[in-house]
Design a protein around this motif. Structure first.
Motif, PDB file in Angstrom:
ATOM      1  N   UNK A   1       0.835  -1.207   0.000  1.00  0.00           N
ATOM      2  CA  UNK A   1       0.000   0.000   0.000  1.00  0.00           C
ATOM      3  C   UNK A   1       0.865   1.251   0.000  1.00  0.00           C
TER       4      UNK A   1
ATOM      5  N   UNK B   1      -9.160 -13.251  -9.179  1.00  0.00           N
ATOM      6  CA  UNK B   1     -10.323 -12.547  -8.633  1.00  0.00           C
ATOM      7  C   UNK B   1     -10.733 -11.344  -9.490  1.00  0.00           C
ATOM      8  N   UNK B   2      -9.980 -11.100 -10.542  1.00  0.00           N
ATOM      9  CA  UNK B   2     -10.443 -10.106 -11.510  1.00  0.00           C
ATOM     10  C   UNK B   2     -11.425 -10.770 -12.486  1.00  0.00           C
TER      11      UNK B   2
ATOM     12  N   UNK C   1      -9.446  -3.865 -12.337  1.00  0.00           N
ATOM     13  CA  UNK C   1      -8.714  -3.373 -11.176  1.00  0.00           C
ATOM     14  C   UNK C   1      -7.437  -2.687 -11.652  1.00  0.00           C
ATOM     15  N   UNK C   2      -6.904  -1.815 -10.802  1.00  0.00           N
ATOM     16  CA  UNK C   2      -5.687  -1.100 -11.188  1.00  0.00           C
ATOM     17  C   UNK C   2      -4.527  -2.067 -11.415  1.00  0.00           C
TER      18      UNK C   2
ATOM     19  N   UNK D   1      -4.476  -7.311  -7.422  1.00  0.00           N
ATOM     20  CA  UNK D   1      -4.902  -6.412  -6.339  1.00  0.00           C
ATOM     21  C   UNK D   1      -5.457  -7.158  -5.132  1.00  0.00           C
ATOM     22  N   UNK D   2      -6.361  -8.090  -5.353  1.00  0.00           N
ATOM     23  CA  UNK D   2      -7.028  -8.711  -4.206  1.00  0.00           C
ATOM     24  C   UNK D   2      -6.211  -9.871  -3.620  1.00  0.00           C
TER      25      UNK D   2
ATOM     26  N   UNK E   1      -2.037  -8.545  -0.945  1.00  0.00           N
ATOM     27  CA  UNK E   1      -1.974  -8.175   0.464  1.00  0.00           C
ATOM     28  C   UNK E   1      -2.488  -9.291   1.368  1.00  0.00           C
ATOM     29  N   UNK E   2      -2.697 -10.465   0.772  1.00  0.00           N
ATOM     30  CA  UNK E   2      -3.211 -11.622   1.531  1.00  0.00           C
ATOM     31  C   UNK E   2      -2.214 -12.765   1.514  1.00  0.00           C
TER      32      UNK E   2
ATOM     33  N   UNK F   1     -16.929  -5.736 -10.926  1.00  0.00           N
ATOM     34  CA  UNK F   1     -16.096  -6.929 -10.805  1.00  0.00           C
ATOM     35  C   UNK F   1     -15.815  -7.270  -9.343  1.00  0.00           C
TER      36      UNK F   1
ATOM     37  N   UNK G   1      -7.091  -1.140  -2.633  1.00  0.00           N
ATOM     38  CA  UNK G   1      -6.072  -1.830  -3.407  1.00  0.00           C
ATOM     39  C   UNK G   1      -6.533  -2.091  -4.845  1.00  0.00           C
ATOM     40  N   UNK G   2      -7.832  -2.315  -5.048  1.00  0.00           N
ATOM     41  CA  UNK G   2      -8.285  -2.725  -6.376  1.00  0.00           C
ATOM     42  C   UNK G   2      -8.624  -1.534  -7.279  1.00  0.00           C
ATOM     43  N   UNK G   3      -9.310  -0.531  -6.727  1.00  0.00           N
ATOM     44  CA  UNK G   3      -9.756   0.564  -7.607  1.00  0.00           C
ATOM     45  C   UNK G   3      -9.429   1.940  -7.024  1.00  0.00           C
ATOM     46  N   UNK G   4      -8.149   2.139  -6.617  1.00  0.00           N
ATOM     47  CA  UNK G   4      -7.809   3.440  -6.021  1.00  0.00           C
ATOM     48  C   UNK G   4      -8.087   4.604  -6.959  1.00  0.00           C
TER      49      UNK G   4
ATOM     50  N   UNK H   1      -4.722   5.424  -1.723  1.00  0.00           N
ATOM     51  CA  UNK H   1      -3.454   4.780  -1.378  1.00  0.00           C
ATOM     52  C   UNK H   1      -2.498   5.886  -0.995  1.00  0.00           C
ATOM     53  N   UNK H   2      -1.698   5.753   0.065  1.00  0.00           N
ATOM     54  CA  UNK H   2      -1.575   4.638   1.002  1.00  0.00           C
ATOM     55  C   UNK H   2      -2.866   4.368   1.791  1.00  0.00           C
ATOM     56  N   UNK H   3      -2.889   3.189   2.375  1.00  0.00           N
ATOM     57  CA  UNK H   3      -4.135   2.730   2.945  1.00  0.00           C
ATOM     58  C   UNK H   3      -4.426   3.264   4.354  1.00  0.00           C
TER      59      UNK H   3
END
Lengths: 534, 235, 238
Positions: A253, A391-392, A399-400, A404-405, A408-409, B46, B99-102, B119-121
């Protein structure tokens, strides 16, 4: 290709070795895990200060390094209660993460540690979390090496017996429940240690690759984070940020992770989850035997669909049939043998490169060509615990970043099997796995994976379905397991998917706790009673 | 303070915007609404964590004033009201969006006062927490369904009813083949629903106390001894 | 109009609450109107079922009392709301003619939850003149603020359809698991029984009860078929 972004240099001499090294990959196939209670702060601090001198660091071994590979390793982790007993100021204690302070037992409802996984079923030593303060993990290349290191630990425990006590209450295969340690070791086949676990799968294949570890750059394949390029190539992967796994460094992040104060207490340290997981080998084998006769591909294919890997480790998305997986395994063995048989020189380097290319196939893949799950089921174990950008759902650029998903896991997985299977049709007895997960944030990484991906299915659009192998399946009023899994067929082919119902719980929790793994510097600060957040 | 109704979580976020900026943002939102730009919401689609969500930008003069007895609002800022019904825990939602759609979030909260960027979170987390308003009563018609389940159920119903009419007079063998095709068509929709996993220990403790209180009430009504009171979970 | 997305509608209503407090009762400290309104909302959580479960076409809804807006700290300017607002946010099925759908929805709310509506809105400015469903519709519309963007991440069918779909999904999944491997005539007969039992086109039932929290109390069937037509497979009672 150089590492993207600014290079991260880690002081590997200050970082405990179990964070960067998966010891079992370095032929440390035996381990002993020992818990301690501290009853007197001063003695406890002396104990920690003494241990700090002997802790195994992440410094590289062998070639080009000043460090010799030791016969055994020793690492230290502390619980929240332990930090308090060691006299950390309240102002510091309050800066640790809430889930760490709560502890694993208190987080049981989040983790799904219910029914047969409930604390009342845990080994006695894990049932009194307020007394668990220090964990020492010893890994050794042989049983003798373990004994030597354990004798050393016993010796210094004796030196600080005024305020440090080894906790008894681990169960062992002989039926005792008052052992002073948990033993673990690789499962041996023909006298040789293997990477197998008790269900017969090759374990510990995929582990995250992050910046600064000094690991071979090729390991970024499958270990890093996915890009939008071909996942079978180097361009398909980038290293994860250090801060996902170590406190004091930039994370995914683009910031430093939340960490305890003062900064020196957290930097180069991380959090660790320890779980003793019992494996119901009998139930698992019976289920595979029974349902495997109905499953068109047979029992081994069913086992592969559960895990997402064949039991030899070959990913089922890449090797859809048993024959292909077998052929791959033989190629791999042959390539490995060839290295040993080739004399030093360019030929051997060539053999090594050929082997590395094959070896990468274990990890360098994603599900972009297998979105509906006809190869690797969407609910398979390794796809749940590391979805690799899937997961996209194939919606490129929704997603950027594609991962992304997932990014961080991720967790660093450590640990070894314990016990042995005497009767493959028997659930009882001591056999399972000591599972350890390291990461900068227990809630966001381990707990999330456990709760949302293992014991639930919504992120995969699978309702309340759970991980077939490690999910906390419940029981129906008729006493049957209520676990379910859909094994997808090729879409549009008119063949129905295969539906696995009635799964009982195959894996049960037998104990565990959340720990903090301090840097050597932090261990010294704690041991000398010098932690001061002001 | 229930922000949770089964699998749904209610988030209410109220953030200030300079008034002239708000006028501009309304145009930007208008653009996002146009079908031709619907790709800008593709990330949200999505992610598939939301049942329904809305943004309402309210200028100082637009706060409802019903009669003279009610003082006129005098505000420096316009306010963006965001109400969302999402699935999962608060942290999961905030983490996933960050994280996905900043870039999408930075657009939707464009130049809101104090907006730290997605972001940052950690600053983003703090901003959301700081501006969040808690719900007092939250209701979902289907606490056991996530938005994914509702959408999946629609596919099941459509496929099933079409299959039923198509196969009404079929021979058994042809029926079997058609049934297998139906399962193939619905293979991503054969999961089942159940109550949500616990996403918040605090919320679970509150619900457990309410349940016990309700039981105790019932038992008192029927003349029996009240049940034990008190929460069993600690955060 | 940005209030709707397809046939789904997002109602956002900010209903100003009167200043001042209730008349003191003997032995009880008086509560301000805003605090009393919040008390009433919180009390709704104690019932086994929300009164909103009776209101047709409510997908989701929430109530809260907004006392103020947050301060972002210097150099931002400090704003204070001059009234507290009862915030009512509903996601509902309105149909194609959305404004007419909203009216029907609010009429339904009055019809099916009038006592709740009266007690929750009792302390709102100007609500004392509301004594009919027409007046309630007019009142809420005066309090409505327009959405700038409404996002539908779900479906926009009537709630009864959604609930029936959920029921069918759950039942069909069970059927598929329980009948795996069955052949020809046997399978066809079982499926026939499944249709008879689940009545896919009958929205009145069997279906899921609005607001049901557990599988045990999810299924309702106000018009169960005669006993001889009912064939309940094992596991369906869960």
């Amino acid at each position: 290709m150089s590492t993207p972004g600014s290079p991260v240099t880690l002081d590997l001499h200050d970082i405990q070795g179990n964070i960067v090294k998966a010891y079992s990959r370095y032929d440390y196939s035996h381990a002993r895990y020992v818990l301690f209670e501290i009853t007197d702060g001063q003695a406890g601090r002396g104990f920690i200060a003494t241990l700090a001198e002997r802790v195994t660091t992440s410094a590289p071994w062998g070639r080009g390094s000043t460090e010799e590979r030791p016969e055994s390793t020793l690492n230290v982790a502390l619980t929240f209660a332990g930090l308090r007993m060691l006299g950390l100021p309240q102002a510091s204690l309050l800066t640790f993460s809430p889930e760490f302070a709560t502890g694993m037992r208190g987080r049981g409802a989040i983790l799904g540690d219910d029914g047969p996984s409930g604390p009342e079923r845990w080994d006695p030593v894990w049932r009194k979390p307020h007394r668990i303060h220090v964990l020492i993990t010893i890994n050794g290349v042989s049983r003798d090496a373990i004994e030597t290191a354990y004798a050393f630990v016993t010796d210094i425990t004796g030196r600080y017996r005024a305020g440090v006590r080894c906790l008894t209450g681990h169960r062992d295969p002989e039926g005792r429940n008052d052992m002073p340690y948990q033993a673990a070791s690789a499962i041996e086949i023909d006298g040789k240690p293997t990477p197998k676990e008790h269900f017969g799968y090759t374990d510990g294949i995929g582990n995250p690759y992050f910046k600064g570890t000094g690991e071979h750059p090729e390991n970024v394949l499958g270990g890093g984070k996915v890009t939008r390029r071909d996942a079978t190539t180097r361009a398909g992967w980038e290293p994860l940020e250090t801060g996902e796994f170590l406190l004091g460094y930039k994370d995914e992040a683009q910031e430093f992770p939340e960490a305890p104060m003062p900064p020196l207490l957290g930097r180069n340290g991380t959090y660790m989850v320890y779980r003793k997981l019992h494996q119901n080998v009998g139930s698992f084998n019976r289920y595979l035997d029974a349902v495997g006769t109905e499953y068109p591909g047979g029992k081994e294919a069913l086992a592969a669909k559960f895990a997402g890997r064949w039991r030899n480790g070959a990913p089922v998305t890449t090797f859809p049939t048993e024959a292909e997986a077998e052929a791959f395994a033989q190629q791999w063995m042959a390539a490995k043998l060839k290295i040993q048989q080739t004399p030093k020189g360019p030929a051997r380097e060539e053999a090594k490169a050929a082997f590395a290319q094959l070896n990468a196939k274990f990890v360098a893949f994603d599900y972009s060509k297998d979105l509906p799950g006809a190869g690797c089921p969407v609910g398979a174990h390794i796809r749940r615990t590391n979805p690799r950008g899937s997961l996209e759902f194939g919606e490129a650029f929704a997603f950027d970043t594609r991962g992304a998903l997932t990014n961080r896991r991720r967790i660093l997985r450590r640990g070894l099997p314990y016990g042995s299977v005497v009767d493959p049709q028997d659930d009882t007895g001591e056999h399972g796995i000591v599972f350890m997960a390291l990461g900068a944030n227990i809630r966001r990484q381990f707990e999330f994976v456990q709760q949302q991906w293992v014991n639930y299915g919504n992120d995969f659009r699978l309702g309340n379905d759970r991980d077939p192998i490690i999910g906390n399946h419940g029981t129906t009023p008729e006493g049957k397991g209520d676990g379910r899994m859909t094994i997808e067929a090729e879409p549009g082919g008119g063949r129905p998917p295969f539906l696995c119902g009635g799964m009982p719980r195959f894996v049960e929790t037998r104990g565990g706790e959340y720990f903090f793994v301090p840097s050597i510097t932090a261990l010294r600060l704690i041991g000398e009673g010098m932690v001061d957040p002001t | 303070m229930p922000n949770i109704a089964g699998k749904a979580f209610a988030m209410n976020l109220i953030t200030p915007i300079e008034r002239w900026q708000a006028a501009f943002n309304k145009i930007q939102f208008w653009a996002i609404r146009q079908p031709i730009l619907s790709f800008s919401l593709r990330g949200l689609v999505t992610l598939s964590m939301i049942h329904y969500a809305r943004w309402a930008i309210v200028q100082p003069t637009e706060w409802p004033r019903l009669d003279e007895s009610q003082p006129k609002e005098k505000l420096h800022y316009a306010y963006q009201l965001f109400f969302s019904n999402f699935n999962g825990s608060w942290a999961q939602y905030v983490d996933s969006f960050s994280v996905a759609i900043p870039s999408g979030l930075n657009l939707l909260w464009f130049r809101n006062v104090g907006w730290p960027k997605a972001v940052p979170e950690q600053p983003f987390h703090r901003y959301v927490e700081h501006n969040e308003v808690w719900t007092s009563h939250y209701y979902s018609a289907y606490p056991m369904a996530a938005s994914n389940d509702v959408k999946s159920a629609q596919r099941v119903k459509q496929a099933l009813t079409s299959f039923a009419s198509r196969t009404k007079d079929m021979e058994a063998a042809a029926f079997e083949q058609a049934y297998n095709e139906l399962l193939n068509e619905l293979q991503a929709d054969l999961s089942q629903m159940a109550p949500t996993p616990i996403v918040s220990l605090a919320n679970a403790a509150v619900e457990e106390r309410m349940r016990q209180d309700a039981e105790a009430g019932d038992e008192q009504d029927s003349g029996r001894a009240p049940a034990m009171m008190g929460g069993s979970h600690a955060e | 109009m940005p209030n709707e997305a397809g046939r789904a509608y997002g109602l956002t209503a900010l209903c100003p609450i009167k200043h001042g407090a209730e008349a003191p009762q003997p032995g009880k400290p008086a509560r301000s109107f805003a605090a009393r309104t919040r008390d009433l909302l919180q009390d709704l959580n104690e019932a086994a079922e929300s009164p909103m479960a009776c209101v047709p076409n409510t997908y989701l809804c929430r109530f809260l009392v907004l006392d103020n807006v947050a301060y972002q700290g210097d150099p931002a300017k400090l704003d204070r709301l001059r009234s507290s607002y009862l915030v009512f946010v509903a996601d509902l099925h309105a149909g194609k003619k959305s404004e007419e759908g909203l009216r029907r929805y609010l009429e339904g709310m009055w019809e099916h939850a009038e006592p709740t509506v009266r007690s929750l809105w009792e302390h709102c400015v100007g609500f004392d003149t509301v004594s009919s469903s027409d007046a309630f519709v007019r009142y809420v519309k005066r309090c409505q603020v327009e959405n700038t963007l409404y996002f539908n991440g779900s479906t926009d069918e009537p709630l009864a359809e959604q609930l029936k779909n959920l029921y069918l999904k759950q039942e069909f999944s069970r059927f598929a698991f329980e009948h795996q491997g069955k052949k020809g005539a046997e399978l066809q007969a079982a499926f026939g029984q499944f249709l008879t039992r689940t009545r896919p086109h009958d929205l009145s039932g069997p279906t899921w009860k609005p607001g049901a929290r557990t599988l045990d109390d999810a299924v309702i069937d106000p018009n169960p078929p005669p006993q001889y037509l009912r064939s309940v497979p094992t596991g369906a009672s869960r």
